[in-house]
Each structure stands twice: as structure tokens, then as C-alpha cells.
Design a protein around this motif. Structure first.
Motif, PDB file in Angstrom:
ATOM      1  N   PHE A  72     -29.738 101.034  -8.024  1.00  0.00           N
ATOM      2  CA  PHE A  72     -29.456 101.778  -9.251  1.00  0.00           C
ATOM      3  C   PHE A  72     -30.256 101.258 -10.436  1.00  0.00           C
ATOM      4  O   PHE A  72     -30.644 102.030 -11.318  1.00  0.00           O
ATOM      5  CB  PHE A  72     -27.946 101.742  -9.571  1.00  0.00           C
ATOM      6  N   TYR A 101     -32.192 103.161 -13.521  1.00  0.00           N
ATOM      7  CA  TYR A 101     -32.030 102.885 -14.962  1.00  0.00           C
ATOM      8  C   TYR A 101     -33.388 102.555 -15.595  1.00  0.00           C
ATOM      9  O   TYR A 101     -33.686 102.988 -16.714  1.00  0.00           O
ATOM     10  CB  TYR A 101     -31.050 101.737 -15.203  1.00  0.00           C
ATOM     11  N   THR A 152     -25.246  90.075  -5.256  1.00  0.00           N
ATOM     12  CA  THR A 152     -24.262  90.574  -6.234  1.00  0.00           C
ATOM     13  C   THR A 152     -22.860  90.508  -5.637  1.00  0.00           C
ATOM     14  O   THR A 152     -21.919  90.015  -6.279  1.00  0.00           O
ATOM     15  CB  THR A 152     -24.615  92.020  -6.653  1.00  0.00           C
ATOM     16  N   GLY A 187     -20.619 102.791  -0.221  1.00  0.00           N
ATOM     17  CA  GLY A 187     -21.931 102.592  -0.828  1.00  0.00           C
ATOM     18  C   GLY A 187     -22.579 101.292  -0.381  1.00  0.00           C
ATOM     19  O   GLY A 187     -21.996 100.521   0.397  1.00  0.00           O
ATOM     20  N   VAL A 211     -13.210 106.291  -1.852  1.00  0.00           N
ATOM     21  CA  VAL A 211     -14.392 107.046  -1.419  1.00  0.00           C
ATOM     22  C   VAL A 211     -14.148 108.520  -1.763  1.00  0.00           C
ATOM     23  O   VAL A 211     -13.013 108.916  -2.033  1.00  0.00           O
ATOM     24  CB  VAL A 211     -14.635 106.949   0.111  1.00  0.00           C
ATOM     25  N   GLY A 248     -18.111  99.454  -9.664  1.00  0.00           N
ATOM     26  CA  GLY A 248     -19.500  99.798  -9.947  1.00  0.00           C
ATOM     27  C   GLY A 248     -19.650 101.276 -10.262  1.00  0.00           C
ATOM     28  O   GLY A 248     -20.753 101.768 -10.439  1.00  0.00           O
ATOM     29  N   VAL A 249     -18.507 101.990 -10.337  1.00  0.00           N
ATOM     30  CA  VAL A 249     -18.539 103.434 -10.609  1.00  0.00           C
ATOM     31  C   VAL A 249     -18.469 103.682 -12.124  1.00  0.00           C
ATOM     32  O   VAL A 249     -19.140 104.555 -12.658  1.00  0.00           O
ATOM     33  CB  VAL A 249     -17.407 104.146  -9.836  1.00  0.00           C
ATOM     34  N   ALA A 283     -22.211 101.406 -13.292  1.00  0.00           N
ATOM     35  CA  ALA A 283     -21.868 102.651 -13.978  1.00  0.00           C
ATOM     36  C   ALA A 283     -22.448 103.847 -13.225  1.00  0.00           C
ATOM     37  O   ALA A 283     -23.096 104.703 -13.818  1.00  0.00           O
ATOM     38  CB  ALA A 283     -22.399 102.609 -15.402  1.00  0.00           C
ATOM     39  N   SER A 313     -21.137 106.483 -12.250  1.00  0.00           N
ATOM     40  CA  SER A 313     -20.671 107.775 -12.785  1.00  0.00           C
ATOM     41  C   SER A 313     -20.905 107.884 -14.287  1.00  0.00           C
ATOM     42  O   SER A 313     -20.505 108.867 -14.901  1.00  0.00           O
ATOM     43  CB  SER A 313     -19.179 107.950 -12.498  1.00  0.00           C
ATOM     44  N   PRO A 359     -20.393  91.635 -15.582  1.00  0.00           N
ATOM     45  CA  PRO A 359     -21.387  90.658 -15.124  1.00  0.00           C
ATOM     46  C   PRO A 359     -22.678  91.309 -14.617  1.00  0.00           C
ATOM     47  O   PRO A 359     -22.684  92.480 -14.252  1.00  0.00           O
ATOM     48  CB  PRO A 359     -20.664  89.984 -13.956  1.00  0.00           C
ATOM     49  N   THR A 360     -23.746  90.523 -14.566  1.00  0.00           N
ATOM     50  CA  THR A 360     -25.013  91.009 -14.017  1.00  0.00           C
ATOM     51  C   THR A 360     -25.714  89.899 -13.231  1.00  0.00           C
ATOM     52  O   THR A 360     -25.566  88.708 -13.553  1.00  0.00           O
ATOM     53  CB  THR A 360     -25.898  91.606 -15.128  1.00  0.00           C
ATOM     54  N   LEU A 361     -26.434  90.304 -12.181  1.00  0.00           N
ATOM     55  CA  LEU A 361     -26.961  89.353 -11.196  1.00  0.00           C
ATOM     56  C   LEU A 361     -27.821  88.247 -11.809  1.00  0.00           C
ATOM     57  O   LEU A 361     -27.691  87.086 -11.429  1.00  0.00           O
ATOM     58  CB  LEU A 361     -27.765  90.109 -10.120  1.00  0.00           C
ATOM     59  N   LEU A 379     -29.746 108.833  -3.960  1.00  0.00           N
ATOM     60  CA  LEU A 379     -28.790 107.786  -4.384  1.00  0.00           C
ATOM     61  C   LEU A 379     -27.964 108.271  -5.581  1.00  0.00           C
ATOM     62  O   LEU A 379     -26.735 108.133  -5.589  1.00  0.00           O
ATOM     63  CB  LEU A 379     -29.556 106.500  -4.738  1.00  0.00           C
ATOM     64  N   ALA A 380     -28.641 108.869  -6.570  1.00  0.00           N
ATOM     65  CA  ALA A 380     -27.929 109.295  -7.785  1.00  0.00           C
ATOM     66  C   ALA A 380     -26.968 110.441  -7.510  1.00  0.00           C
ATOM     67  O   ALA A 380     -25.949 110.584  -8.187  1.00  0.00           O
ATOM     68  CB  ALA A 380     -28.942 109.705  -8.854  1.00  0.00           C
ATOM     69  N   ARG A 440     -25.058 110.904  -4.974  1.00  0.00           N
ATOM     70  CA  ARG A 440     -24.033 110.362  -4.054  1.00  0.00           C
ATOM     71  C   ARG A 440     -24.109 110.968  -2.653  1.00  0.00           C
ATOM     72  O   ARG A 440     -23.116 111.160  -1.987  1.00  0.00           O
ATOM     73  CB  ARG A 440     -22.629 110.403  -4.685  1.00  0.00           C
TER      74      ARG A 440
HETATM   75  N1  LIG Z   1     -24.067  94.115 -12.151  1.00  0.00           N
HETATM   76  C1  LIG Z   1     -24.820  93.819 -11.114  1.00  0.00           C
HETATM   77  O1  LIG Z   1     -25.204  92.647 -10.943  1.00  0.00           O
HETATM   78  C2  LIG Z   1     -25.178  94.908 -10.144  1.00  0.00           C
HETATM   79  C3  LIG Z   1     -26.010  94.651  -9.060  1.00  0.00           C
HETATM   80  C4  LIG Z   1     -26.212  95.650  -8.095  1.00  0.00           C
HETATM   81  C5  LIG Z   1     -25.652  96.905  -8.266  1.00  0.00           C
HETATM   82  N2  LIG Z   1     -24.878  97.133  -9.374  1.00  0.00           N
HETATM   83  C6  LIG Z   1     -24.229  98.434  -9.579  1.00  0.00           C
HETATM   84  O2  LIG Z   1     -23.463  98.741  -8.436  1.00  0.00           O
HETATM   85  C7  LIG Z   1     -23.236 100.140  -8.403  1.00  0.00           C
HETATM   86  C8  LIG Z   1     -23.419 100.625  -6.976  1.00  0.00           C
HETATM   87  O3  LIG Z   1     -24.767 100.461  -6.607  1.00  0.00           O
HETATM   88  P1  LIG Z   1     -25.288 100.851  -5.161  1.00  0.00           P
HETATM   89  O4  LIG Z   1     -26.756 100.747  -5.202  1.00  0.00           O
HETATM   90  O5  LIG Z   1     -24.537 100.095  -4.130  1.00  0.00           O
HETATM   91  O6  LIG Z   1     -24.916 102.407  -5.085  1.00  0.00           O
HETATM   92  P2  LIG Z   1     -23.921 103.126  -4.080  1.00  0.00           P
HETATM   93  O7  LIG Z   1     -22.554 102.543  -4.257  1.00  0.00           O
HETATM   94  O8  LIG Z   1     -24.513 103.142  -2.729  1.00  0.00           O
HETATM   95  O9  LIG Z   1     -23.956 104.616  -4.651  1.00  0.00           O
HETATM   96  C9  LIG Z   1     -23.133 104.953  -5.720  1.00  0.00           C
HETATM   97  C10 LIG Z   1     -21.802 105.505  -5.218  1.00  0.00           C
HETATM   98  O10 LIG Z   1     -20.911 105.590  -6.323  1.00  0.00           O
HETATM   99  C11 LIG Z   1     -19.990 106.623  -6.066  1.00  0.00           C
HETATM  100  N3  LIG Z   1     -19.835 107.516  -7.230  1.00  0.00           N
HETATM  101  C12 LIG Z   1     -18.665 107.851  -7.806  1.00  0.00           C
HETATM  102  N4  LIG Z   1     -18.867 108.701  -8.800  1.00  0.00           N
HETATM  103  C13 LIG Z   1     -20.192 108.931  -8.861  1.00  0.00           C
HETATM  104  C14 LIG Z   1     -21.004 109.752  -9.698  1.00  0.00           C
HETATM  105  N5  LIG Z   1     -20.483 110.528 -10.669  1.00  0.00           N
HETATM  106  N6  LIG Z   1     -22.335 109.747  -9.487  1.00  0.00           N
HETATM  107  C15 LIG Z   1     -22.880 108.985  -8.535  1.00  0.00           C
HETATM  108  N7  LIG Z   1     -22.154 108.188  -7.711  1.00  0.00           N
HETATM  109  C16 LIG Z   1     -20.824 108.166  -7.884  1.00  0.00           C
HETATM  110  C17 LIG Z   1     -20.504 107.438  -4.864  1.00  0.00           C
HETATM  111  O11 LIG Z   1     -19.692 107.151  -3.738  1.00  0.00           O
HETATM  112  P3  LIG Z   1     -18.496 108.202  -3.438  1.00  0.00           P
HETATM  113  O12 LIG Z   1     -19.165 109.509  -3.120  1.00  0.00           O
HETATM  114  O13 LIG Z   1     -17.736 107.618  -2.298  1.00  0.00           O
HETATM  115  O14 LIG Z   1     -17.703 108.262  -4.690  1.00  0.00           O
HETATM  116  C18 LIG Z   1     -21.920 106.919  -4.668  1.00  0.00           C
HETATM  117  O15 LIG Z   1     -22.352 106.988  -3.343  1.00  0.00           O
HETATM  118  C19 LIG Z   1     -24.198 100.764  -9.415  1.00  0.00           C
HETATM  119  O16 LIG Z   1     -23.483 101.080 -10.580  1.00  0.00           O
HETATM  120  C20 LIG Z   1     -25.164  99.611  -9.728  1.00  0.00           C
HETATM  121  O17 LIG Z   1     -25.714  99.685 -11.011  1.00  0.00           O
HETATM  122  C21 LIG Z   1     -24.654  96.157 -10.303  1.00  0.00           C
END
Ligand SMILES: NC(=O)c1ccc[n+]([C@@H]2O[C@H](COP(=O)([O-])OP(=O)(O)OC[C@H]3O[C@@H](n4cnc5c(N)ncnc54)[C@H](OP(=O)(O)O)[C@@H]3O)[C@@H](O)[C@H]2O)c1
Length: 315
Positions: A41, A45, A124, A148, A169, A206-207, A230, A232, A254-256, A302-303, A305
Motif C-alpha cells: 500500500f 501512497y 510489520t 489480506g 473479512v 490496517g483498514v 488506512a 479504506s 505505528p510505522t515500520l 490491491l486498492a 480489494r
Molecule cells: N504501519 C505500517 O508499518 C504498515 C506496514 C505495512 C502495511 N501497512 C498497512 O496495512 C494495510 C494492509 O496492507 P496490505 O498490503 O496487507 O493490504 P491487504 O490487507 O492485502 O489489502 C487491503 C484489504 O483491506 C480490506 N479493505 C476494507 N475496506 C477496504 C476499502 N474500502 N478499500 C480497500 N480495501 C479495503 C480489504 O479486505 P476485505 O475485502 O476482506 O475487507 C482489502 O483486501 C494498509 O493500510 C497498509 O498501508 C502498514
């Protein structure tokens, strides 16, 4: 070599597949022949403008491959080593330039593609379950978007630490994926609050916008909300008084990069993950591979879903 670059931020169409001169490593740098780059994601961004970037810019934050050149002042990485990295820009390329102190060695039992798939999301999930909140046996954990990339890893690591894992889910197909990852209970976004109200010790969210309020309601008094993404949309500003009213809650965003800033921590998290993979305790679900030239299609999937598990770009 071929690489993806952006000269403007915007939709998937700004990802340009271009020919570039082969890079040379500078002081403390190495060049890696990329076996696979992970799609995350954060790349969306960077591409869209949600996060700033100096343009024109390379893109892509995670990868693995074989070292093809080392620069001056590099002592502990050699040509021919298989290495992996996360949070280094420029991974969507046939050859990536990476600071030598940001790579980790990939052990013989872990294929390079698996290493590329686990670095960013795996580390993460590691810091969220081991550092942001240390999950303990008997804890009740809520993981949003359990099918995810992040979700499947969080479920597995929370189970390894002895927790009961609830997850959300959006579909039956994704429910099967979350169960296969080990979730004890799989819920939908419209019913999890009623089932879990005031019960869980920690929420991994992470939603974002769509789930944040429900997550606070699901926490027991003094529970912790780890809002780590974020998918969503971003959560609007929060009045700290809400944390009082809902039971002396803790909230962190938090962030990685802050959890792998020290080399020791980077090596600890990566070697734990590689060890669990080699021992069969952690399964990495690479669900889709795209040619490097089709990075835009991977971003769209990915975006929207449409995906489960990990997406890779193969140069
Ligand atoms: N802070 C950190 O250190 C860090 C590091 C890595 C990733 N992240 C965050 O982790 C989150 C998940 O990342 P990922 O790469 O593993 O993605 P992912 O979970 O494989 O894909 C996002 C999932 O979120 C759900 N979702 C719910 N509402 C949504 C909407 N309105 N639009 C899109 N998706 C929605 C969907 O699953 P359902 O269809 O089942 O709802 C979708 O498949 C992201 O927000 C990312 O920025 C943060």
C-alpha cells in the motif's frame, strides 16, 4: 535495465516502464539483480501523492535478489549473496541500489521470492505482535482484513504467541483464506462490534476509516488500538477524551521504519521470520505474480480489494 519510475503523482497510469543505464553502487551501497519486488500500500501512497516524493522518482519499497556489485566501504556483503530489504525506494526495477546496512542475508532454505514477499508486511506483523503490543498466551486479538497480506501474517504470528484470534473479512471466499491462516473466529465488518464489544485486548487495524470506531468499541478497558494503516481511507482526528470514555484505552499509529531503524532490530525481526518459514511455522501466501511492466494492474487490484495474500512483481 528496465525499471518503473514516476515523473508525476496520480493514478496507476503514472507508473512508467522505462529503460535506464545499469546503476553503479556508491559508498556503502550494493546493486542487486532483483528476483522479485513486493507490492505494498505504501507504493500506492507514494504513487498517488498521499505521501510526498521528490520527483522524478523510482518507486517500490521491498525486494530480494542476488548481489551483482558492491561499492566502496562495504565489508559484510559480497557479490553472489542473496539479500532482501524493505523500506528502500526503487525496488520496482531489474537492478536495485540498496544501502548495504539495510539488507539482510536470506538463508539457503528460503527462496528469494518468499523473502521478497515477507520483508515489509512480515516485519510489520512482527513489530505489531512483539513490540507495539506483546501478544501473550490467552490474549484476545482482533485483526481486520484477515485475508489480506498483513492480515494473514498477523493471524499466524498472534496464534504462534498463543492468542485467540478474531478477524474480519468482506466475503465467503476471504473467510476461507482467513480460516486457513488460523483465525479462530471470522466475522464481517457489520457484525464484529456486536460479537466482540468490550472483549479484546488489542486491535490491529490496517483498514482505518471504516473500522476504527468499531475497533475502539471492541476493546476491553485499558486495551490497545494499533492503527497501522488506512486501506479504506484515513481516520479523522480523534478527541483524546474518547479514550477515557471508552475505558482508558491506548491508541498508537505505528510505522515500520521506527521499528527497524537499529540494525540489530532489523536483523532480529527478519531472522525470526526466516526461521519460522524454514521450520514450517509461518506460511507465506504469494497469491499473484505480475510482470514488472504491469505494476499498474497490481496497484489497481490491491486498492480495489480484489486480492488476498501477497502480490509480487517479477522483473
Ligand atoms: N504501519 C505500517 O508499518 C504498515 C506496514 C505495512 C502495511 N501497512 C498497512 O496495512 C494495510 C494492509 O496492507 P496490505 O498490503 O496487507 O493490504 P491487504 O490487507 O492485502 O489489502 C487491503 C484489504 O483491506 C480490506 N479493505 C476494507 N475496506 C477496504 C476499502 N474500502 N478499500 C480497500 N480495501 C479495503 C480489504 O479486505 P476485505 O475485502 O476482506 O475487507 C482489502 O483486501 C494498509 O493500510 C497498509 O498501508 C502498514
Amino acid at each position: 535495465m528496465r525499471a518503473i519510475v514516476i515523473t508525476a503523482q496520480g493514478g496507476p497510469e503514472v507508473l512508467e516502464y522505462v529503460e535506464r543505464p545499469d546503476p553503479e553502487p556508491g559508498d556503502g551501497e550494493i546493486v542487486v539483480d532483483v528476483a522479485a519486488s513486493g507490492v505494498n500500500f505504501i507504493d500506492i501512497y507514494h504513487r498517488s501523492g498521499a505521501y510526498p516524493l521528490n520527483l522524478p522518482s523510482p518507486i517500490g519499497s521491498e525486494g530480494a535478489g542476488v548481489v551483482s556489485a558492491v561499492g566502496p566501504d562495504v565489508s559484510d556483503v559480497s557479490v553472489g549473496d542473496t539479500v532482501a530489504w524493505a523500506s528502500v525506494l526503487g525496488s520496482y526495477a531489474e537492478k536495485a541500489v540498496v544501502p548495504a546496512d539495510r539488507v539482510v542475508p536470506v538463508p539457503a532454505g528460503v527462496p528469494a521470492e518468499v523473502a521478497a514477499a515477507v520483508m515489509l508486511q512480515g516485519m510489520t506483523a512482527h513489530y505489531l505482535t512483539h513490540s507495539t503490543y506483546e501478544v501473550k498466551p490467552g490474549d484476545s486479538v482482533l485483526v481486520h482484513a484477515g485475508a489480506g497480506g498483513m492480515g494473514q501474517l498477523l493471524i499466524q504470528l498472534a496464534k504462534l504467541r498463543g492468542a485467540t484470534v478474531h478477524t474480519t473479512v468482506s466475503s465467503e471466499e476471504k473467510e476461507k483464506v482467513a480460516r486457513a491462516a488460523g483465525a479462530d473466529e471470522v466475522l464481517r465488518y457489520d457484525d464484529f462490534v456486536d460479537v466482540l464489544r468490550n472483549q479484546v485486548d488489542v486491535v490491529y487495524d490496517g483498514v482505518g476509516a471504516a473500522t476504527f470506531d468499531g475497533g475502539l468499541a471492541a476493546l476491553r478497558p485499558r486495551g490497545l488500538m494499533a492503527l497501522y494503516g488506512a486501506a479504506s481511507g484515513p481516520v479523522p482526528p480523534v478527541d483524546p477524551q474518547r479514550l477515557n470514555k471508552e475505558g482508558s484505552l491506548f491508541l498508537t499509529r505505528p510505522t515500520l521504519v521506527n521499528y527497524i531503524a537499529e540494525r540489530e532490530e532489523l536483523l532480529w525481526r527478519a531472522s525470526d521470520l526466516f526461521g519460522w518459514i524454514a521450520d514450517g511455522l509461518l506460511k507465506i501466501n504469494i497469491s499473484q505474480r505480475y510482470p514488472l511492466a504491469e505494476a499498474g494492474r497490481a496497484h489497481e487490484d490491491l486498492a480495489a480489494r480484489r486480492t488476498t495474500g501477497k502480490l509480487l512483481l517479477i522483473p
